[in-house]
Design a protein around this motif. Sequence first.
Motif, PDB file in Angstrom:
ATOM      1  N   GLU A  75       0.791  -1.210  -0.042  1.00 57.26           N
ATOM      2  CA  GLU A  75      -0.003  -0.025   0.072  1.00 57.26           C
ATOM      3  C   GLU A  75       0.958   1.353   0.033  1.00 57.26           C
ATOM      4  O   GLU A  75       0.572   2.102  -0.855  1.00 57.26           O
ATOM      5  N   ASN A 120      -8.022  -3.923  -5.850  1.00 54.93           N
ATOM      6  CA  ASN A 120      -8.458  -3.800  -4.539  1.00 54.93           C
ATOM      7  C   ASN A 120      -8.108  -3.031  -3.836  1.00 54.93           C
ATOM      8  O   ASN A 120      -8.917  -2.517  -2.840  1.00 54.93           O
ATOM      9  N   LYS A 129      -9.509   0.295  -4.586  1.00 54.53           N
ATOM     10  CA  LYS A 129     -10.817   0.295  -4.311  1.00 54.53           C
ATOM     11  C   LYS A 129     -10.985   0.837  -2.660  1.00 54.53           C
ATOM     12  O   LYS A 129     -11.688   1.804  -2.147  1.00 54.53           O
ATOM     13  N   ARG A 130     -10.194   0.220  -1.847  1.00 58.78           N
ATOM     14  CA  ARG A 130     -10.110   0.625  -0.464  1.00 58.78           C
ATOM     15  C   ARG A 130      -9.532   2.346  -0.443  1.00 58.78           C
ATOM     16  O   ARG A 130     -10.153   2.801   0.441  1.00 58.78           O
ATOM     17  N   GLN A 183     -12.465   4.451  -1.024  1.00 57.32           N
ATOM     18  CA  GLN A 183     -13.305   4.381   0.089  1.00 57.32           C
ATOM     19  C   GLN A 183     -12.928   5.257   1.302  1.00 57.32           C
ATOM     20  O   GLN A 183     -13.586   5.968   2.077  1.00 57.32           O
ATOM     21  N   ARG A 184     -11.418   5.382   1.424  1.00 56.19           N
ATOM     22  CA  ARG A 184     -10.868   6.251   2.631  1.00 56.19           C
ATOM     23  C   ARG A 184     -10.525   7.607   2.262  1.00 56.19           C
ATOM     24  O   ARG A 184     -10.062   8.344   3.016  1.00 56.19           O
TER      25      ARG A 184
END
Length: 155
Positions: free
Chosen positions: A45, A78, A81-82, A85-86
């Motif tokens: 990340e 993926n 996408k997270r 959302q954040r």
Amino acid sequence: MAKTEEPQWLSPSEKQAWTGLVSLMLLLPGKLEAPLREVDLTLFEYLTLSHVSEAPDRRIRMSELAFLANGSLSRLSNVVKRFEQRGWMTRSPDPDDGRYTLAHLTDAGYRLVVEAAPIHMRAVREFVLDPLNASDIQALTRIAEKLRVVDPNFG
């Protein structure tokens, strides 16, 4: 039936080199990732955010980002996408070629990279660079270039 070739067994020095490399591949990522837990990021990340932060206008094609972060496009999707959302990243079609998707780092995502970068750099120095002298670093650079795995679909 084809004759099976006898494997070319490793010499003691080759085995030592191979064992050292395997140790680096398996243990070093965890050592580099542990400090990033302070900002709730994995190493993948962090690398994803970092690469986008360094791209012009903090935008990069997802396919290029997957290559740079050493991950598959599905894994990257993926993670992004997270991030969306954040509020750290957005995605949009590439205006130059609609077949591609651009990842864009938001201001909040950039602030996170700025916070995480010193943590990551301390770990890189402690576990990789500080134990090496200048000639070790040159050797590591040469070896990494020789062993570099290049994605034939990336170009």
